[in-house]
Design an enzyme around this catalytic site. Structure first.
Site, mmCIF file in Angstrom:
data_model
loop_
_atom_site.group_PDB
_atom_site.id
_atom_site.type_symbol
_atom_site.label_atom_id
_atom_site.label_comp_id
_atom_site.label_asym_id
_atom_site.label_seq_id
_atom_site.Cartn_x
_atom_site.Cartn_y
_atom_site.Cartn_z
ATOM 1 N N GLU A 18 0.835 -1.208 0.000
ATOM 2 C CA GLU A 18 0.000 0.000 0.000
ATOM 3 C C GLU A 18 0.864 1.251 0.000
ATOM 4 O O GLU A 18 2.036 1.221 0.365
ATOM 5 C CB GLU A 18 -0.928 0.010 1.206
ATOM 6 C CG GLU A 18 -0.289 -0.417 2.528
ATOM 7 C CD GLU A 18 0.838 0.459 3.010
ATOM 8 O OE1 GLU A 18 0.732 1.693 2.849
ATOM 9 O OE2 GLU A 18 1.818 -0.080 3.548
ATOM 10 N N GLU A 55 4.515 -0.346 2.179
ATOM 11 C CA GLU A 55 4.801 -0.595 0.757
ATOM 12 C C GLU A 55 4.976 -2.077 0.428
ATOM 13 O O GLU A 55 5.247 -2.422 -0.713
ATOM 14 C CB GLU A 55 6.066 0.135 0.303
ATOM 15 C CG GLU A 55 6.046 1.634 0.438
ATOM 16 C CD GLU A 55 7.364 2.272 -0.016
ATOM 17 O OE1 GLU A 55 8.252 1.548 -0.534
ATOM 18 O OE2 GLU A 55 7.517 3.495 0.161
#
Length: 352
Positions: free
Chosen positions: A176, A319
């Site tokens: 994300e 991430e």
């Protein structure tokens, strides 16, 4: 046409217990004392059951990274302005961000899906743009998403997994990106766990104690605003999550439905994993957990999911970097399980 949510109820296949037993039998014959490789042995057996084979393989691996902005950033909950999300999407696509470097290093494919940026979408090579709006709503003042946006975000996550599985991917990693998404994840986790904001909220991108207190107050306001609404997981996701968190939820449900293992990253994606399991408990069987996030609320989610992450390296970047760091452990587990000689093959006594 408005998407429907009927697919969320599709069942998840069970773990193949015959494959588990075959993998356990092989472990007993390998040239080592039983259990001496600890969790590597457990991983190999678990992957065997998930992949329905006595000799599992991790590869191909694919990271599905979902990026979106959050209206709650207007409450001053992050150190960074929202245009950083767009800049980081470009940086990831260009190979300069942490997840891009780590995915390349561990040989994982990387799909970047942008779902809605406050500063507007732009055409970036290597990025799939599926904008649902200029970021989700400010959860301290309104729901994060409309029902239509939620359904579409879930579908986007589902479709990303379908593309990966249809291409032969054996391991899905969700990632994300989005300024203020630790606030949305904390609010969603607080609601799903029925815990106070102060127990879940952490520094995120590096807030000081005053910033953490301010973020906790914003999350508390969001929880109070939506407290009178139905407590169903899907409605909590709609009101308190965000586009990328909803897409991750859809991705995790679909991976379980397709019978593909998932390696779960840190705090934000764990809120999506928790939502997915609350929607369909059988999805939990398909989840492996990569690392312990430095965010305090992550421990509470791991306890709720009965998860024991593989690594504890103090990560809080997100991430999917923590999950990428754990990929070599899964490869080692499979390699040892597959390639180590048995006692008979090596001519080594197995007498006790």
């Amino acid at each position: 046409m408005t998407p429907t949510l009927d697919w969320l109820a599709e069942p998840c296949p069970p773990i193949d217990q015959t494959a588990v037993q075959h993998a356990l039998a092989r472990q007993d014959q390998l040239t080592k004392p039983p259990g001496s490789l600890g969790r590597l042995e457990e991983l190999a057996v678990r992957l065997a059951g998930l992949q329905r084979t006595a000799t599992p393989e991790v590869d191909p691996v694919r990271v599905l990274l979902f990026a979106a902005d959050h209206g709650v950033a207007a409450e001053g909950v992050s150190r960074y302005p929202q245009d950083v999300t767009k800049q980081m999407v470009r940086n990831i696509a260009n190979g300069g961000a942490g997840v891009a470097v780590m995915a390349k290093a561990v040989g994982a494919g990387l799909d970047i899906i942008e779902l809605g940026l406050a500063t507007g979408s732009e055409v970036v090579e290597g990025v799939r743009s599926e904008p649902l709006g200029p970021g989700s709503g400010n959860i301290a003042r309104e729901p994060a998403m409309t029902p239509e946006q939620l359904a579409r975000a879930l579908d986007i996550g589902r479709d990303a997994v379908d593309r990966a599985v249809d291409a032969g991917v054996r391991l899905i990693i969700g990632g994300e990106l989005g300024i203020a998404n630790t606030t949305a994840a904390a609010a969603l986790a607080s609601a799903l766990l029925d815990r106070a904001a102060s127990e879940v909220v952490g520094p995120g991108t590096g807030l000081d104690s005053a910033g953490v207190n301010r973020k906790a107050e914003v999350v508390a306001r969001a929880l109070a605003l939506h407290a009178s609404e139905p407590r169903a997981p899907l409605e909590m996701l709609r009101r308190l999550g965000g586009f990328e968190i909803a897409a991750l939820t859809g991705a995790y449900l679909r991976a379980a439905q397709r019978g593909v293992a998932m390696l779960i990253d840190g705090f934000i994606v764990s809120s999506a994993a928790l939502a997915a399991v609350r929607l369909q408990p059988a999805a939990r069987d398909w989840m492996l957990f990569s690392h312990r996030s430095a965010e305090p609320g992550h421990r509470l989610m791991m306890e709720a999911l009965e998860a024991d992450p593989l690594l504890d390296l103090g990560f809080r970047l997100g991430e999917a970097t923590g999950a990428c760091a754990a990929v070599p452990l899964l490869r080692l587990a499979c390699a040892v399980h597959r390639d180590m000689a048995t006692f008979d093959e090596a001519g080594v006594s197995n007498a006790c």
